[in-house]
Scaffold this motif. Structure first.
Motif, PDB file in Angstrom:
ATOM      1  N   THR A 313      31.393  15.045 -14.551  1.00 25.00           N
ATOM      2  CA  THR A 313      30.988  13.886 -13.790  1.00 25.00           C
ATOM      3  C   THR A 313      30.650  13.159 -15.587  1.00 25.00           C
ATOM      4  N   GLN A 314      30.239  11.884 -15.779  1.00 26.67           N
ATOM      5  CA  GLN A 314      29.681  11.511 -16.916  1.00 26.67           C
ATOM      6  C   GLN A 314      27.929  11.966 -17.884  1.00 26.67           C
ATOM      7  N   ALA A 315      27.696  12.578 -16.649  1.00 26.81           N
ATOM      8  CA  ALA A 315      26.359  13.092 -16.715  1.00 26.81           C
ATOM      9  C   ALA A 315      25.989  14.539 -17.563  1.00 26.81           C
ATOM     10  N   ASP A 316      27.404  15.370 -16.832  1.00 31.98           N
ATOM     11  CA  ASP A 316      28.107  16.372 -17.571  1.00 31.98           C
ATOM     12  C   ASP A 316      28.133  16.499 -18.691  1.00 31.98           C
ATOM     13  N   ILE A 317      29.206  15.180 -19.648  1.00 33.61           N
ATOM     14  CA  ILE A 317      29.356  14.950 -20.351  1.00 33.61           C
ATOM     15  C   ILE A 317      28.108  15.182 -21.025  1.00 33.61           C
ATOM     16  N   ASP A 318      27.612  13.802 -21.039  1.00 36.72           N
ATOM     17  CA  ASP A 318      26.840  13.684 -21.745  1.00 36.72           C
ATOM     18  C   ASP A 318      25.184  14.520 -21.655  1.00 36.72           C
ATOM     19  N   GLN A 319      25.203  15.354 -21.465  1.00 35.59           N
ATOM     20  CA  GLN A 319      24.409  16.537 -21.436  1.00 35.59           C
ATOM     21  C   GLN A 319      24.671  17.531 -22.155  1.00 35.59           C
ATOM     22  N   ILE A 320      26.141  17.673 -23.249  1.00 28.98           N
ATOM     23  CA  ILE A 320      27.019  18.429 -24.208  1.00 28.98           C
ATOM     24  C   ILE A 320      26.410  18.065 -25.438  1.00 28.98           C
ATOM     25  N   SER A 321      25.979  19.111 -25.958  1.00 28.25           N
ATOM     26  CA  SER A 321      25.407  18.580 -27.501  1.00 28.25           C
ATOM     27  C   SER A 321      26.756  19.604 -28.010  1.00 28.25           C
ATOM     28  N   ASN A 322      27.395  20.667 -27.667  1.00 31.18           N
ATOM     29  CA  ASN A 322      28.233  20.284 -28.574  1.00 31.18           C
ATOM     30  C   ASN A 322      29.729  20.474 -28.234  1.00 31.18           C
ATOM     31  N   PRO A 323      30.177  19.296 -28.147  1.00 33.72           N
ATOM     32  CA  PRO A 323      31.434  18.800 -27.273  1.00 33.72           C
ATOM     33  C   PRO A 323      32.676  19.861 -28.144  1.00 33.72           C
ATOM     34  N   GLU A 324      32.563  20.115 -29.704  1.00 38.17           N
ATOM     35  CA  GLU A 324      33.393  20.670 -29.580  1.00 38.17           C
ATOM     36  C   GLU A 324      33.765  22.088 -29.884  1.00 38.17           C
ATOM     37  N   ASN A 325      33.184  23.296 -28.869  1.00 40.79           N
ATOM     38  CA  ASN A 325      32.976  23.898 -28.072  1.00 40.79           C
ATOM     39  C   ASN A 325      33.352  24.033 -26.552  1.00 40.79           C
ATOM     40  N   TRP A 326      33.831  23.099 -25.951  1.00 43.31           N
ATOM     41  CA  TRP A 326      34.110  22.665 -25.047  1.00 43.31           C
ATOM     42  C   TRP A 326      35.888  21.698 -24.641  1.00 43.31           C
ATOM     43  N   ILE A 327      36.851  22.057 -24.397  1.00 42.06           N
ATOM     44  CA  ILE A 327      38.075  21.432 -23.832  1.00 42.06           C
ATOM     45  C   ILE A 327      37.536  20.523 -22.541  1.00 42.06           C
ATOM     46  N   LEU A 328      38.260  20.001 -22.413  1.00 42.15           N
ATOM     47  CA  LEU A 328      38.838  19.037 -21.164  1.00 42.15           C
ATOM     48  C   LEU A 328      39.912  18.602 -20.821  1.00 42.15           C
ATOM     49  N   GLN A 329      40.331  18.825 -19.293  1.00 44.53           N
ATOM     50  CA  GLN A 329      41.557  19.770 -18.825  1.00 44.53           C
ATOM     51  C   GLN A 329      42.051  18.968 -17.634  1.00 44.53           C
ATOM     52  N   ARG A 330      42.842  18.843 -17.548  1.00 44.21           N
ATOM     53  CA  ARG A 330      43.623  17.316 -16.335  1.00 44.21           C
ATOM     54  C   ARG A 330      43.264  18.960 -15.153  1.00 44.21           C
ATOM     55  N   LYS A 331      42.790  18.475 -14.267  1.00 39.54           N
ATOM     56  CA  LYS A 331      42.635  18.898 -13.177  1.00 39.54           C
ATOM     57  C   LYS A 331      43.875  19.777 -12.383  1.00 39.54           C
ATOM     58  N   VAL A 332      43.778  20.893 -12.063  1.00 43.24           N
ATOM     59  CA  VAL A 332      45.655  20.861 -11.260  1.00 43.24           C
ATOM     60  C   VAL A 332      44.845  22.165  -9.360  1.00 43.24           C
ATOM     61  N   GLN A 333      45.784  21.036  -9.284  1.00 42.34           N
ATOM     62  CA  GLN A 333      45.917  21.051  -7.527  1.00 42.34           C
ATOM     63  C   GLN A 333      46.677  22.604  -6.784  1.00 42.34           C
ATOM     64  N   TYR A 334      45.828  23.340  -6.781  1.00 42.00           N
ATOM     65  CA  TYR A 334      47.238  24.782  -6.340  1.00 42.00           C
ATOM     66  C   TYR A 334      47.239  24.028  -4.826  1.00 42.00           C
ATOM     67  N   ALA A 335      48.021  24.244  -4.544  1.00 44.20           N
ATOM     68  CA  ALA A 335      48.871  24.715  -3.469  1.00 44.20           C
ATOM     69  C   ALA A 335      48.837  25.492  -2.095  1.00 44.20           C
ATOM     70  N   PRO A 336      48.240  25.831  -1.297  1.00 44.78           N
ATOM     71  CA  PRO A 336      48.065  26.398   0.273  1.00 44.78           C
ATOM     72  C   PRO A 336      49.664  26.616   0.547  1.00 44.78           C
ATOM     73  N   ALA A 337      50.225  27.825  -0.697  1.00 44.94           N
ATOM     74  CA  ALA A 337      51.945  28.111  -0.303  1.00 44.94           C
ATOM     75  C   ALA A 337      51.907  29.669  -0.156  1.00 44.94           C
ATOM     76  N   ILE A 338      50.625  30.454   0.496  1.00 41.46           N
ATOM     77  CA  ILE A 338      50.693  31.917   1.018  1.00 41.46           C
ATOM     78  C   ILE A 338      50.755  31.626   2.468  1.00 41.46           C
ATOM     79  N   ILE A 339      51.102  31.627   3.403  1.00 42.81           N
ATOM     80  CA  ILE A 339      50.608  31.635   4.702  1.00 42.81           C
ATOM     81  C   ILE A 339      49.880  32.793   5.662  1.00 42.81           C
ATOM     82  N   THR A 340      48.849  33.158   5.940  1.00 39.11           N
ATOM     83  CA  THR A 340      48.930  34.458   5.940  1.00 39.11           C
ATOM     84  C   THR A 340      48.009  34.517   7.781  1.00 39.11           C
ATOM     85  N   PRO A 341      47.692  35.266   8.816  1.00 37.14           N
ATOM     86  CA  PRO A 341      47.929  35.057  10.008  1.00 37.14           C
ATOM     87  C   PRO A 341      45.907  34.678   9.967  1.00 37.14           C
ATOM     88  N   THR A 342      45.467  34.501   9.211  1.00 39.16           N
ATOM     89  CA  THR A 342      43.389  33.925   9.211  1.00 39.16           C
ATOM     90  C   THR A 342      43.627  32.765   8.272  1.00 39.16           C
TER      91      THR A 342
END
Length: 402
Positions: A313-342
């Motif tokens: 959220t914007q609030a998360d970013i606003d609270q970061i005091s050292n932005p040079e120590n963070w990266i913003l990365q496009r979210k990855v959507q995992y695929a439920p590709a392994i079918i298990t009995p459960t």
């Protein structure tokens, strides 16, 4: 991921086989794992294998840039720099999420990478025990580059021990008996003949390091390093008296601690590939995306997923005091590709490289997998589920040259 093989495996699975498999792992390693091992390996189809290898080699190409050390000069926190850095890391691990492209085909997306060793010895044990206790198709392999159990360990011995006597090479960790990965330490000791040593057990005389092996003071020529140095720094006050590893020492590092930071999330903004999500250093973004819910915030200097913010959220970013120590990365959507009995599960695949001294490029050798049914990947997030946990991959028709 391969329906016919997956269905056959699930149908033939029994709790008795799984119990025997776990007992075989513990007997082989000399200790039971301190984390959950999944009931199944991951069967990777040839098309996904090819994409994984392509993604890895594109990342390696960035690492081989002549200006790479200049590019990553700020990756190492000044307080964590260790003298006598060598030309390249001996180990590289690259983690990918398994996702689906728009056409429905499976594809990797980079999650993280490290210039650091992984569970080299234990992964061989796990794969071998899967093959002993379950029906793994003969045209699938856990190795690359035509390696097998014997040549894989021969390679590790050459890189980790080299020409030194095994007793003069140690695996170094902080409180190794308390680490969840200690099963790998036991197996490494058993296969390579080197001792696991806690940093508090090191003896310093001048610039030389020693340790007590069966009561005898023994010189240390090489350190197979398993210490994460920012973790060491956090624990330093609770360890009592111990050797300062940030000084000039007459010892070889396998691999040198600085590479943990150079080859890390810090590299991601410099990698341009279809298999790497778009990433920026937070302090260099001119305008924040309006769809922050589709991004994750990652601290540059953390490990094991600590500090990652998934629902940004914007609030998360606003609270970061050292932005040079963070990266913003496009979210990855995992695929439920392994079918298990459960129910369906998601997974990450770690591709493991070894880089011998004198070699032009690192070599892809092995793998690790994590299977999950929760929002987070990692063996610590699946304590209540089944068919999840640490695992390994078997790749279809692995070809020479990978």
């Amino acid at each position: 991921m391969i329906p016919a093989i997956r269905n056959t495996y699930n149908q033939q699975f029994t709790t008795e086989k799984y119990k025997a498999f776990l007992e075989g792992v513990a007997d082989d390693a000399g200790i039971a794992p301190a984390f959950r091992i999944a009931e199944t390996p991951v069967f990777v189809p040839k098309a996904l294998t090819n994409k994984l290898v392509t993604a890895c080699e594109e990342i390696i190409d960035v690492l081989l840039r002549p200006d790479f050390k200049t590019l990553t000069q700020d990756a190492i926190p000044p307080s964590l720099k260790v003298p006598n850095e060598n030309d390249h890391p001996h180990f590289i691990v690259i983690d990918f999420a398994v996702t689906r492209e728009e056409d429905g085909t499976l594809a990797p997306q980079l999650i993280e990478l490290q210039g650091f060793p992984t569970m080299f010895a234990f992964q061989e044990v796990m794969a071998r025990q899967f093959k002993l206790h379950f029906d793994i198709p003969s045209n699938f392999s856990n190795y690359f580059n035509e390696l097998d159990d014997y040549t894989y360990y021969k390679l590790l011995k050459e890189v980790i021990i080299g020409e030194f006597p095994p007793e003069e090479v140690i695996l170094l960790e902080v409180k190794p008996e308390e680490q969840k990965t200690r099963i790998d330490f036991y197996r490494t000791e058993k296969m390579l003949g080197i001792a696991t040593v806690c940093i508090t057990e090191l003896i310093l005389e001048g610039k030389k390091l020693y340790y007590l092996r069966n009561g005898v003071k023994t010189p240390i020529q090489r350190i197979f390093n398993r210490i994460i140095f920012d973790d060491l720094q956090k624990q330093a006050d609770t360890l009592g008296e111990h050797v300062d590893l940030f000084q000039e020492l007459e010892v070889e590092w396998i691999t040198h601690p600085n590479w943990f930071y150079r080859i890390s999330k810090y590299m991601m903004p410099f990698i341009h590939s279809d298999y790497v999500p778009k990433s920026w250093f937070l302090h260099e973004i001119p305008v924040l995306p309006t769809d922050l819910e589709n991004y994750v915030l990652k601290p540059l200097f953390s490990f094991a997923g600590q500090g990652v913010l998934i629902d940004v959220t914007q609030a998360d970013i606003d609270q970061i005091s050292n932005p040079e120590n963070w990266i913003l990365q496009r979210k990855v959507q995992y695929a439920p590709a392994i079918i298990t009995p459960t129910g369906p599960a998601i997974c990450e695949i770690r591709m493991i490289y070894v880089w011998e001294d004198g070699a032009a490029r690192p070599m892809l050798v092995h793998n690790l997998a994590r299977i999950s049914k929760s929002k987070m990947i990692g063996v610590g997030f699946n304590s209540k589920d089944t068919w999840v946990g640490g695992s390994c991959c078997f790749f279809e028709e692995v070809q020479s040259g990978y």
